[in-house]
Design an enzyme around this catalytic site. Sequence first.
Site, PDB file in Angstrom:
ATOM      1  N   HIS A 150      17.720 -74.603  59.232  1.00 53.99           N
ATOM      2  CA  HIS A 150      17.372 -75.979  58.927  1.00 53.99           C
ATOM      3  C   HIS A 150      16.127 -76.127  58.090  1.00 53.99           C
ATOM      4  O   HIS A 150      15.446 -77.156  57.775  1.00 53.99           O
ATOM      5  CB  HIS A 150      17.064 -76.647  60.056  1.00 53.99           C
ATOM      6  CG  HIS A 150      18.517 -76.997  60.989  1.00 53.99           C
ATOM      7  ND1 HIS A 150      18.225 -77.283  62.416  1.00 53.99           N
ATOM      8  CD2 HIS A 150      19.769 -76.858  60.695  1.00 53.99           C
ATOM      9  CE1 HIS A 150      19.509 -77.287  62.716  1.00 53.99           C
ATOM     10  NE2 HIS A 150      20.515 -77.021  61.809  1.00 53.99           N
ATOM     11  N   GLU A 160      14.644 -74.119  66.404  1.00 49.11           N
ATOM     12  CA  GLU A 160      14.401 -75.367  66.891  1.00 49.11           C
ATOM     13  C   GLU A 160      13.321 -74.933  68.067  1.00 49.11           C
ATOM     14  O   GLU A 160      13.647 -74.425  69.037  1.00 49.11           O
ATOM     15  CB  GLU A 160      15.375 -76.303  67.325  1.00 49.11           C
ATOM     16  CG  GLU A 160      16.329 -76.892  66.404  1.00 49.11           C
ATOM     17  CD  GLU A 160      17.394 -77.242  66.925  1.00 49.11           C
ATOM     18  OE1 GLU A 160      17.593 -77.934  67.933  1.00 49.11           O
ATOM     19  OE2 GLU A 160      18.733 -77.316  66.219  1.00 49.11           O
ATOM     20  N   GLU A 203      16.144 -81.802  60.513  1.00 45.40           N
ATOM     21  CA  GLU A 203      16.219 -82.553  61.837  1.00 45.40           C
ATOM     22  C   GLU A 203      14.793 -83.508  62.050  1.00 45.40           C
ATOM     23  O   GLU A 203      14.660 -83.788  63.001  1.00 45.40           O
ATOM     24  CB  GLU A 203      16.371 -81.716  62.864  1.00 45.40           C
ATOM     25  CG  GLU A 203      18.067 -81.316  62.905  1.00 45.40           C
ATOM     26  CD  GLU A 203      18.284 -80.589  63.972  1.00 45.40           C
ATOM     27  OE1 GLU A 203      17.463 -80.366  65.103  1.00 45.40           O
ATOM     28  OE2 GLU A 203      19.612 -80.308  64.242  1.00 45.40           O
ATOM     29  N   ASP A 239      15.614 -73.643  70.354  1.00 45.76           N
ATOM     30  CA  ASP A 239      17.165 -73.337  70.083  1.00 45.76           C
ATOM     31  C   ASP A 239      16.886 -72.140  69.405  1.00 45.76           C
ATOM     32  O   ASP A 239      16.535 -72.219  68.000  1.00 45.76           O
ATOM     33  CB  ASP A 239      17.838 -74.274  69.474  1.00 45.76           C
ATOM     34  CG  ASP A 239      19.249 -74.177  69.048  1.00 45.76           C
ATOM     35  OD1 ASP A 239      19.718 -72.906  69.361  1.00 45.76           O
ATOM     36  OD2 ASP A 239      19.792 -74.994  68.485  1.00 45.76           O
ATOM     37  N   GLU A 284      18.357 -72.440  74.032  1.00 43.56           N
ATOM     38  CA  GLU A 284      19.548 -72.404  73.699  1.00 43.56           C
ATOM     39  C   GLU A 284      20.032 -71.265  72.770  1.00 43.56           C
ATOM     40  O   GLU A 284      19.250 -70.670  71.963  1.00 43.56           O
ATOM     41  CB  GLU A 284      19.552 -73.625  72.924  1.00 43.56           C
ATOM     42  CG  GLU A 284      21.115 -74.141  72.342  1.00 43.56           C
ATOM     43  CD  GLU A 284      21.082 -75.559  71.564  1.00 43.56           C
ATOM     44  OE1 GLU A 284      20.101 -76.504  72.070  1.00 43.56           O
ATOM     45  OE2 GLU A 284      21.546 -75.855  70.583  1.00 43.56           O
ATOM     46  N   ASP A 310      25.503 -73.374  72.954  1.00 46.60           N
ATOM     47  CA  ASP A 310      25.902 -74.308  71.942  1.00 46.60           C
ATOM     48  C   ASP A 310      27.076 -73.685  71.059  1.00 46.60           C
ATOM     49  O   ASP A 310      28.074 -73.832  71.412  1.00 46.60           O
ATOM     50  CB  ASP A 310      24.565 -74.671  71.215  1.00 46.60           C
ATOM     51  CG  ASP A 310      25.259 -75.507  69.730  1.00 46.60           C
ATOM     52  OD1 ASP A 310      26.067 -75.731  69.700  1.00 46.60           O
ATOM     53  OD2 ASP A 310      24.255 -75.720  68.892  1.00 46.60           O
ATOM     54  N   HIS A 363      22.918 -84.099  68.667  1.00 46.64           N
ATOM     55  CA  HIS A 363      23.245 -84.456  67.604  1.00 46.64           C
ATOM     56  C   HIS A 363      23.657 -83.420  66.566  1.00 46.64           C
ATOM     57  O   HIS A 363      23.697 -82.229  67.004  1.00 46.64           O
ATOM     58  CB  HIS A 363      22.018 -85.236  66.833  1.00 46.64           C
ATOM     59  CG  HIS A 363      20.763 -84.315  66.737  1.00 46.64           C
ATOM     60  ND1 HIS A 363      19.624 -84.322  66.033  1.00 46.64           N
ATOM     61  CD2 HIS A 363      20.495 -83.144  67.309  1.00 46.64           C
ATOM     62  CE1 HIS A 363      18.791 -83.700  66.204  1.00 46.64           C
ATOM     63  NE2 HIS A 363      19.378 -82.754  66.925  1.00 46.64           N
ATOM     64  N   LYS A 386      19.636 -84.331  73.104  1.00 46.99           N
ATOM     65  CA  LYS A 386      18.864 -83.731  72.098  1.00 46.99           C
ATOM     66  C   LYS A 386      19.316 -84.383  70.584  1.00 46.99           C
ATOM     67  O   LYS A 386      20.591 -84.187  70.276  1.00 46.99           O
ATOM     68  CB  LYS A 386      19.409 -82.011  72.089  1.00 46.99           C
ATOM     69  CG  LYS A 386      18.518 -81.430  71.223  1.00 46.99           C
ATOM     70  CD  LYS A 386      18.759 -79.789  71.216  1.00 46.99           C
ATOM     71  CE  LYS A 386      19.850 -79.377  70.398  1.00 46.99           C
ATOM     72  NZ  LYS A 386      19.377 -77.908  69.739  1.00 46.99           N
TER      73      LYS A 386
HETATM   74  P1  PGA Z   1      23.618 -77.688  63.363  1.00 51.00           P
HETATM   75  O1  PGA Z   1      22.702 -77.275  64.432  1.00 51.00           O
HETATM   76  O2  PGA Z   1      23.851 -79.209  63.491  1.00 51.00           O
HETATM   77  O3  PGA Z   1      23.185 -77.726  62.044  1.00 51.00           O
HETATM   78  O4  PGA Z   1      24.870 -76.798  63.545  1.00 51.00           O
HETATM   79  C1  PGA Z   1      22.282 -77.761  65.526  1.00 51.00           C
HETATM   80  C2  PGA Z   1      22.185 -76.803  66.663  1.00 51.00           C
HETATM   81  O5  PGA Z   1      22.279 -75.553  66.392  1.00 51.00           O
HETATM   82  O6  PGA Z   1      22.030 -77.105  67.767  1.00 51.00           O
HETATM   83 ZN    ZN Z   2      22.152 -75.092  68.658  1.00 51.47          ZN
END
Ligand code: PGA
Ligand code: ZN
Length: 419
Positions: A150, A160, A203, A239, A284, A310, A363, A386
């Site tokens: 990201h 994250e 994000e 994350d 995560e 995830d 999200h 989240k």
């Molecule tokens: P993504 O990542 O929406 O770019 O897949 C979000 C996450 O990994 O939580």
């Molecule tokens: Zn994730």
Amino acid sequence: MTTLTIIQSVKARIIFNSRGEETVEVEVKTLGGSGRASAPAGKSKGKYEVAYFPPGGVREAVEKLRSTVEPRLVGLDADNQKLVDETLHEIDGTENFSRLGGNTAYAVSLASAQAAASTHGVPLFAQLAGETSNLRLPLPLGNVLGGGKHAGKGAPDFQEYLTVAEGCGSFRQAYEANLQVHRRLGKLLEERAPGFTRGKGDEGAWAPRLGNEEALEAVSKAAEEVSGEMGVKVRVGLDVAASSFWDSRSKVYRYESERRTLGREEHMDHVLRLIQEYRLAYVEDPLEEEDFQGFAELTEKAKGCLICGDDLFVTSREKLEEGIRLKAATAVIIKPNQVGTVSDALEAAKLARGSGLVPIASHRSGETCEGHLAHLAVAFGCPLIKAGVLGGERVAKMNELLRIEENYGRALPLASLKT
Ligand code: PGA
Ligand code: ZN
């Protein structure tokens, strides 16, 4: 008596998400109401997510909606979410929505639910939950600093750095705590991160040039200061999104920002040390998405910290069942567009709750400016949401929760980390 929830039309258009990528927006009209919804998009996608769009992309999705979806859905009752969603699966005919696209299906599924809610004059969360007596307002788990896929080169490898406030009297206060940490962290980074330009990632989290642990130190400090000032307890989470820096050929984790590689065991020990040293509340995807065994080991050792899947689970029933059997996690991310319909996502959340896992509505990094996710979080019984801290498309979800709190707060107590 005419059933006002019968679907009259399903129309689609191409709009843009927060990354400026094309996505699909769908409008469903019933006899007595209408609903509009759009699909988000991930960048650090799980390998086993459904396909987003048909092979011909968003344009083919819109064409298919006109030629095959609308004729099949017109006449169905939008109140029957299961039937709408089963019909979408039938029209697609594949395991992973590769003909219709999971994003196409999700936008239709959600717009249809919204149309039913508007016909009845009830909020979307009540329409989806049916029984509303046990519902809660979710706590916001917010992204304040980010790296990985990201952000650009030089930012941390971990995707994250998240915060969540405990001991708050309201959702508003819990969100304000995250906003305050984001703000405080911006100031701290001006002192600590070389050449910090106040740049942000996809994000809305700060994206400084900083090592993984230095970033964690900065976030922890900001969280501590805000805790003291607000009289709440702001906890920190991560994350790791480990699949995005796992080298499957050499079987090592490539920490680009630290110019080093760690083997599976070393990486696991490293994550465990961070959990203990920084008293993390949440981690995560600490390991790559195929490593259920590693997740189970970490879950066993990291008592008191939620270990969340995830990319590991991709909101899929089968994957989640495997995870439950192996005790691979204590929480699961619920991203409806990973599976394609509202019913599939609801089923995953229910399965999680029934097995003692914490479902977390989430999200994607490429979002639209809609607030639907707030309703899904409430309806799915997610104690956490989240959805970022800053950026119009993130704030949209938080603002929707503020409206829900204002209108229905008496009936919806704030969830806690332990629920
Ligand atoms: P993504 O990542 O929406 O770019 O897949 C979000 C996450 O990994 O939580
Ligand atoms: Zn994730």
